[in-house]
Design an enzyme around this catalytic site. Sequence first.
Site, mmCIF file in Angstrom:
data_model
loop_
_atom_site.group_PDB
_atom_site.id
_atom_site.type_symbol
_atom_site.label_atom_id
_atom_site.label_comp_id
_atom_site.label_asym_id
_atom_site.label_seq_id
_atom_site.Cartn_x
_atom_site.Cartn_y
_atom_site.Cartn_z
ATOM 1 N N ASP A 97 35.846 -10.826 -23.454
ATOM 2 C CA ASP A 97 36.006 -9.810 -23.779
ATOM 3 C C ASP A 97 36.476 -9.541 -22.337
ATOM 4 O OD1 ASP A 97 36.892 -7.130 -24.477
ATOM 5 O OD2 ASP A 97 36.257 -7.520 -26.433
ATOM 6 N N HIS A 104 42.061 -8.305 -24.577
ATOM 7 C CA HIS A 104 40.924 -8.328 -24.182
ATOM 8 C C HIS A 104 40.448 -9.950 -23.878
ATOM 9 C CE1 HIS A 104 39.542 -4.993 -26.667
ATOM 10 N NE2 HIS A 104 40.265 -5.375 -27.388
ATOM 11 N N GLU A 154 44.069 -5.431 -31.144
ATOM 12 C CA GLU A 154 44.296 -4.350 -29.386
ATOM 13 C C GLU A 154 44.773 -5.254 -28.503
ATOM 14 O OE1 GLU A 154 40.312 -1.255 -30.209
ATOM 15 O OE2 GLU A 154 40.220 -3.113 -29.335
HETATM 16 C C1 ACM Z 1 38.104 -4.404 -33.283
HETATM 17 O O1 ACM Z 1 37.313 -3.501 -33.558
HETATM 18 N N1 ACM Z 1 39.280 -3.509 -32.234
HETATM 19 C C2 ACM Z 1 38.375 -5.288 -33.536
#
Ligand code: ACM
Length: 534
Positions: free
Chosen positions: A190, A267, A331
């Site tokens: 991440d 991420h 995201e």
């Molecule tokens: C997530 O909680 N961003 C998958």
Amino acid sequence: MLKRLSLTMSAALIGLASMAEVNYQVVPMPQSIQLDNSGKMFSLDKGLAIAYPGDNAQMKRNAEFAQEYFGLVPEVDAKKSKATIRLTLGLESENPDAYQITVGKKGLNIQGASESGVFYGLQTLRKSIMNEEGESVQLPWAVVAGAPRFQYRGCMLDVARHFMPVEFIKTYIDILALHGVNKFHWHLTDDQGWRFEVKALPELAKKGSVRPYTIVGQNVNMDDPDNVLYDDTPETGYYTQAQLREIVAYAAERFITIIPEIDLPGHMVAAMSVYPELGCTGGPYFVRPYWGVDPDVLCAGNPKTLEFIKTVLGELCDVFPSKYIHIGGDESPRVRWEKCEKCQAKKKELNLDNEAQLQTYILKEVESFLGNKGRELIGWDEILEGGLSEGATVMSWRGYEGGIEAARQHHRVIMTPTANCYIDYYQLKEHNYKEPLAIGGYLPLSKVYDMEPIPAELTEEEGKYILGAQCNLWTEYVVSPDHAMFMLLPRLAAISEVQWLQPDQKNFEAFTGRLGELEKIYRKLGYKFCPKFE
Ligand code: ACM
Ligand code: ZN
């Protein structure tokens, strides 16, 4: 038929001084418990032989688990064997995870529809017995049977935000096994840390795993990240491929498949801090010391991006044999893509209507790469936005809607909506003085338990695309193994009944009654858990 009989035999009741309590009503609750009401018992004494089919390595391993749990002595099942305890296959069931425990005249038989069923039978038996060292275990004659409702019974752990050591990962797997979970979704990378060794890119984990400091307290007012308080404690650590292979094997013995996740194209800042050319602006980038969604993502127009992804996923597939590979997809803002010459050129070249389709373009490339290796991809529900690639499985997290839409499109779905499955949320109302700092939210045990993975809106046919359910433990605020267990337990017990029981078998009151026994096991095994529930 379910008989709600209490099997707890106190020492006083039957007049023995040191006799263990046995109660087949465990978590997850077996589908049926048929007691022979004769009052007869089978003595499960240490040192007794446990016979298993000699030509089967998994059954041998099952017998070794029985040795660990009950002090039995594994022995190959031979014609003349006098063993009164057996592990056997051949239970008639379409569900390979089905088990049946028979205690009676012939002794104790733990039978499975397959090897995993035998393992789950052992887990149920293990949870049925609360003996102290030296106590005799008397099993009441009975037939106890169970089989899970869902084939996908998952639990996710994020080790990017806070690294968790190898020994704890094994403990985590043990905890999953105790609860009948069979998929460990492992979030390895991440913005805040890269934890997967890639041999072709030696700098990636070495540098990308190092976060020199971390935001203190809640992640708020991040418009100005230079003006918030940071600690001075580096967060580091990654897993070598040798360690990962060992963990994969450890999980497999417990019938758990590890589904690794490399989250892309968002991420990815930790990776971009090592290879800034992978971002649209060229950086510089830094392993993020705070949380949230970062606008910097992999450049969709730079051919190096796909090269990088394929190198990483190629090695990932070498290490993890799982059919499913999780590629994230959540995201991932498109603000950089909108302004990036390379991304815009790619959009034009492919004749795309919007930037969401650029993500689908990456997804399709990744799908075909994985497909050539015999693998399939799972992605968070954002992967629906630009049009879904054909064989993708959707992990529905922003609610049930993504999963519903995907199932209607005949895509497989795993349900993990925030409202029922985000165990990084607080679990008590009065969390201010009863719980460590968490990301926010409120997800009490009862709300996890109430989850129904197959939404009523789906037809029976569409409902078949729901493979199962999963809870997710993100670790922005979860700083240690003990803290992780506190967040996990007992909420994992609730999700385990969602995963195992049919809706008409679920009952929160009865579940909380069974929980007391399970908590004794947590204590015995040294697992931390939240001692209160709502
Ligand atoms: C997530 O909680 N961003 C998958
Ligand atoms: Zn770009």
